[in-house]
Motif scaffolding. Sequence first.
Motif, PDB file in Angstrom:
ATOM      1  N   GLU A 233      -5.695   0.771  -7.469  1.00 59.27           N
ATOM      2  CA  GLU A 233      -6.699   1.024  -6.438  1.00 59.27           C
ATOM      3  C   GLU A 233      -7.526  -0.220  -6.168  1.00 59.27           C
ATOM      4  O   GLU A 233      -7.837  -0.535  -5.016  1.00 59.27           O
TER       5      GLU A 233
ATOM      6  N   THR B 217       1.798   3.590  -5.080  1.00 59.86           N
ATOM      7  CA  THR B 217       1.063   4.843  -5.235  1.00 59.86           C
ATOM      8  C   THR B 217       1.299   5.383  -6.637  1.00 59.86           C
ATOM      9  O   THR B 217       2.337   5.113  -7.255  1.00 59.86           O
TER      10      THR B 217
ATOM     11  N   GLN C  55       0.815  -1.210   0.000  1.00 56.75           N
ATOM     12  CA  GLN C  55       0.000   0.000   0.000  1.00 56.75           C
ATOM     13  C   GLN C  55       0.851   1.264   0.000  1.00 56.75           C
ATOM     14  O   GLN C  55       0.504   2.268  -0.631  1.00 56.75           O
ATOM     15  N   GLN C  56       1.983   1.220   0.698  1.00 55.51           N
ATOM     16  CA  GLN C  56       2.864   2.388   0.755  1.00 55.51           C
ATOM     17  C   GLN C  56       3.608   2.603  -0.557  1.00 55.51           C
ATOM     18  O   GLN C  56       3.842   3.749  -0.960  1.00 55.51           O
TER      19      GLN C  56
ATOM     20  N   HIS D  74      -3.829   3.151 -12.873  1.00 52.35           N
ATOM     21  CA  HIS D  74      -4.192   3.714 -11.577  1.00 52.35           C
ATOM     22  C   HIS D  74      -5.432   3.010 -11.013  1.00 52.35           C
ATOM     23  O   HIS D  74      -5.508   2.730  -9.814  1.00 52.35           O
TER      24      HIS D  74
END
Length: 247
Positions: free
Chosen positions: A242, A221, A217-218, A238
Amino acid sequence: MLEVRQLAVNYRGVRGLNPVSFAVEPGQLVGIIGPNGAGKSTLLKALLGLVPAGGVVNYCTCPLHQQLAKVAYIPQRSQIDWDYPITVWNVVMMAQIRQLGWFRRPNRATKETVETALKRVKMLNLHHRRIGELSGGQQQRVFLARALAQQADLFLFDEPFTGVDKKTEAVMLEVFAQLRSLGKILILSTHEWGQSLSQLDRLLLLNQSLIAEGSPQQVMTPENLHQAYGSYLGNSWHQKIETSFFC
């Protein structure tokens, strides 16, 4: 613990990998991601001393190159001669021959180790088949069995999910989870962005240099991925990020 400090690779004056530093604790599964040519395979080979590299690679405070018997390395499938006339059983047995020596016959314990490894990857029923007769996923499972039979503490996998079926991916992730519970260290390179990434403890995002490090998750991005892959990712990427990590 595996500790890497300022590991860098140069090919005759051409930089293949800028200095990279990170550490991996026992029981962790770490993924290396990045575009083609980012240095993922180069990093794995540099850890093992297979390419000229500067820097420090220690395992349990001692140089890793002095402890290679504790390391199981599975290269990319494209680097393996699948036409070599060897059976599934003998591929896995090769891991034990390193410990027995070439001139000692396998004993009962050795055979049980090989059999157990093949059972864990659900390939025992094909132990008599030649490796070249198997599907890509089956071949990958055989080499995972060989790594298990080696009874290593540190496992390095180069693109293990490439060209494999869903069954093989599930088997591999199950084995990885078992190895983590035993305190083993696992590092794999991958260009796959599926749900398997969410199974990893940490990611290293690489493009010649280490761009980001942390949980999936970190790391995954849009900002980090734009820096690593460039602007061609587009909105569809993207949305995939997500869906995979933030839903």
